[in-house]
Design an enzyme around this catalytic site. Structure first.
Site, PDB file in Angstrom:
ATOM      1  N   LYS A 186     -30.740 -39.246 -92.388  1.00  0.00           N
ATOM      2  CA  LYS A 186     -31.062 -38.005 -91.670  1.00  0.00           C
ATOM      3  C   LYS A 186     -32.313 -38.179 -90.813  1.00  0.00           C
ATOM      4  CE  LYS A 186     -28.740 -34.825 -94.792  1.00  0.00           C
ATOM      5  NZ  LYS A 186     -28.855 -34.064 -96.026  1.00  0.00           N
ATOM      6  N   LYS A 204     -20.278 -32.601 -89.270  1.00  0.00           N
ATOM      7  CA  LYS A 204     -20.614 -31.600 -88.256  1.00  0.00           C
ATOM      8  C   LYS A 204     -21.756 -32.120 -87.368  1.00  0.00           C
ATOM      9  CE  LYS A 204     -21.020 -27.508 -86.485  1.00  0.00           C
ATOM     10  NZ  LYS A 204     -19.998 -27.032 -85.577  1.00  0.00           N
ATOM     11  N   LYS A 249     -18.009 -41.538 -90.230  1.00  0.00           N
ATOM     12  CA  LYS A 249     -17.829 -40.459 -91.212  1.00  0.00           C
ATOM     13  C   LYS A 249     -17.732 -39.114 -90.495  1.00  0.00           C
ATOM     14  CE  LYS A 249     -20.778 -37.676 -94.061  1.00  0.00           C
ATOM     15  NZ  LYS A 249     -22.102 -37.411 -94.606  1.00  0.00           N
TER      16      LYS A 249
HETATM   17  P1  TYM Z   1     -21.934 -31.425 -97.896  1.00  0.00           P
HETATM   18  O1  TYM Z   1     -22.149 -29.998 -97.665  1.00  0.00           O
HETATM   19  O2  TYM Z   1     -22.438 -32.388 -96.875  1.00  0.00           O
HETATM   20  O3  TYM Z   1     -20.408 -31.686 -98.077  1.00  0.00           O
HETATM   21  C1  TYM Z   1     -19.613 -30.911 -98.971  1.00  0.00           C
HETATM   22  C2  TYM Z   1     -18.584 -31.819 -99.639  1.00  0.00           C
HETATM   23  O4  TYM Z   1     -17.733 -32.388 -98.636  1.00  0.00           O
HETATM   24  C3  TYM Z   1     -17.739 -33.813 -98.788  1.00  0.00           C
HETATM   25  N1  TYM Z   1     -17.619 -34.432 -97.463  1.00  0.00           N
HETATM   26  C4  TYM Z   1     -16.778 -35.421 -97.191  1.00  0.00           C
HETATM   27  N2  TYM Z   1     -15.870 -36.044 -97.960  1.00  0.00           N
HETATM   28  C5  TYM Z   1     -15.140 -37.015 -97.380  1.00  0.00           C
HETATM   29  N3  TYM Z   1     -15.271 -37.376 -96.065  1.00  0.00           N
HETATM   30  C6  TYM Z   1     -16.164 -36.780 -95.261  1.00  0.00           C
HETATM   31  N4  TYM Z   1     -16.286 -37.135 -93.987  1.00  0.00           N
HETATM   32  C7  TYM Z   1     -16.978 -35.737 -95.817  1.00  0.00           C
HETATM   33  N5  TYM Z   1     -17.957 -34.934 -95.330  1.00  0.00           N
HETATM   34  C8  TYM Z   1     -18.341 -34.145 -96.360  1.00  0.00           C
HETATM   35  C9  TYM Z   1     -19.082 -34.144 -99.433  1.00  0.00           C
HETATM   36  O5  TYM Z   1     -19.046 -35.383-100.098  1.00  0.00           O
HETATM   37  C10 TYM Z   1     -19.258 -32.990-100.384  1.00  0.00           C
HETATM   38  O6  TYM Z   1     -18.594 -33.205-101.596  1.00  0.00           O
HETATM   39  N6  TYM Z   1     -25.525 -32.389-101.212  1.00  0.00           N
HETATM   40  C11 TYM Z   1     -24.197 -31.861-101.073  1.00  0.00           C
HETATM   41  C12 TYM Z   1     -24.053 -30.426-101.543  1.00  0.00           C
HETATM   42  C13 TYM Z   1     -24.523 -30.161-102.941  1.00  0.00           C
HETATM   43  C14 TYM Z   1     -23.823 -30.448-104.139  1.00  0.00           C
HETATM   44  C15 TYM Z   1     -24.641 -29.945-105.190  1.00  0.00           C
HETATM   45  C16 TYM Z   1     -22.608 -31.069-104.418  1.00  0.00           C
HETATM   46  C17 TYM Z   1     -25.684 -29.534-103.283  1.00  0.00           C
HETATM   47  N7  TYM Z   1     -25.748 -29.397-104.637  1.00  0.00           N
HETATM   48  C18 TYM Z   1     -24.246 -30.075-106.515  1.00  0.00           C
HETATM   49  C19 TYM Z   1     -22.233 -31.184-105.755  1.00  0.00           C
HETATM   50  C20 TYM Z   1     -23.039 -30.695-106.787  1.00  0.00           C
HETATM   51  C21 TYM Z   1     -23.828 -31.886 -99.596  1.00  0.00           C
HETATM   52  O7  TYM Z   1     -24.671 -31.863 -98.741  1.00  0.00           O
HETATM   53  O8  TYM Z   1     -22.492 -31.849 -99.335  1.00  0.00           O
END
Ligand code: TYM
Length: 323
Positions: free
Chosen positions: A111, A193, A190
């Site tokens: 990031k 957004k 990957k």
């Molecule tokens: P976030 O918001 O970036 O993404 C949400 C979920 O979508 C999955 N994901 C993907 N999976 C496959 N291919 C992709 N291109 C892709 N983009 C996103 C992410 O792996 C995720 O599962 N830190 C986490 C949010 C979070 C969280 C938690 C998750 C905060 N607290 C506790 C589990 C448990 C995040 O930023 O995901």
């Protein structure tokens, strides 16, 4: 019964990477497990400083999840900041978290390299995520592969806490989707957004179509077999069963395949797949009182659970002066 738990950031419109990486699996899990699901607006604050944007993204993410089939009768569903207990737990956990563990976190490096300000919240992000999981005793955490390291950090923190203070926390396990691949965006990186390469689930249909038509392809001549290790093939495969995938493989192996035609088919498939959910989404967005009520009830249940774990952690650490 296993406790399944996961969260998603309201960082903008949710996309099919989110859907196949996490959302669709959470929705399947609700049938046979105890499910906890939340929208992580505290996490989003590390990159969004615009109040209106954060509010509308958060509510929209909740509406998306409900429209896609999350059932409030079966799931505890809430907005992270409605259960502020996690921020206290974040502090408690931070005192057993080695700096080295955070310094090795690749998402912080990724990031900041992309120009996101290196604020302390961004650096401490994995501890808040650990608190999200440990505060509710999650056994299984469905996530995409990009979150694997965060789950390892969570396990590390929980184990260290338990070693010092006794067995308070459940050690969670990551549940990464079968193919364990990240869903690629239209440029093959990957899907994200923030990379601008995503295919949103619920945007204007014309815009989605346009995005899909601009999936990067190579310049292999029409009369040669095509490479299957490409975003077009991988994205299309997400929507196909085994037989459909085999047919697609055969088409890529046969000379004569035109990328433009496959893209058109994929666009139709994507729109058709999400079409029924669009109507539901429309209905929910006209019924915000209902959505807010669901989130309020979810927050109350989640808070009761969080209190249990938090109080146990406080007692174990010697922070229980008032009984
Ligand atoms: P976030 O918001 O970036 O993404 C949400 C979920 O979508 C999955 N994901 C993907 N999976 C496959 N291919 C992709 N291109 C892709 N983009 C996103 C992410 O792996 C995720 O599962 N830190 C986490 C949010 C979070 C969280 C938690 C998750 C905060 N607290 C506790 C589990 C448990 C995040 O930023 O995901």
């Amino acid at each position: 019964m296993k406790r399944v738990l996961s969260g998603i950031q309201p960082s903008g419109q949710l996309h099919i990477g989110n859907y196949f990486g996490m959302m669709s699996r959470m929705i399947q899990y609700q049938e046979e497990n105890e499910l906890f699901c939340f929208i992580v607006d505290y996490h989003a604050l590390t990159t969004i400083n615009d109040r209106k944007k954060l509010e509308s993204n958060t509510l929209n993410a909740a509406i998306d999840f409900l429209a896609l089939g999350l059932d409030p009768q079966k799931v505890i569903f809430w907005i992270q900041s409605d259960v502020p207990q996690v921020t206290e737990l974040t502090w408690l956990l931070s005192t057993v978290t080695n700096m080295g563990l955070l310094e090795r976190a690749t998402s912080y490096k990724d990031k900041t390299i992309r120009g996101i300000a290196a604020n302390a919240g961004l650096f401490n992000y994995p501890i808040l995520m650990a608190a999200d999981i440990l505060c509710f005793g999650g056994d299984i955490v469905p996530v995409g592969k990009d979150q694997k390291q965060h789950l390892e950090i969570t396990r590390d923190i929980a184990q260290r806490f338990n070693n010092i203070y006794g067995d308070v926390f459940v050690i969670p396990e990551a549940d990464i989707n079968k193919s364990s691949q990240l869903i690629p965006g239209i440029d093959g990186q990957k899907m994200s957004k923030s990379y601008g390469n995503d295919i949103p689930i619920f945007d204007d249909e014309k815009k989605i179509q346009k995005r899909i038509m601009s999936i990067t392809t190579d310049s292999t001549p029409i009369d040669e077999p095509k490479d299957k290790n490409t975003p077009l093939f991988q994205l299309y495969s997400l929507f196909l069963d085994e037989k459909g995938k085999q047919e697609l493989r055969d088409r890529f192996d046969e000379p004569g395949l035109k990328y433009g035609e496959v893209k058109k088919e994929l666009a139709e498939t994507v729109l058709e797949y999400f079409h029924p959910y669009r109507d539901k989404r429309e209905e929910l967005s006209k019924n915000l009182d209902y959505v807010k009520q669901v989130l309020k009830e979810g927050a109350a249940k989640a808070a009761a659970e969080a209190d249990t774990y938090l109080n146990e952690a406080r007692r174990a650490m010697g922070l229980n002066y008032s009984g």
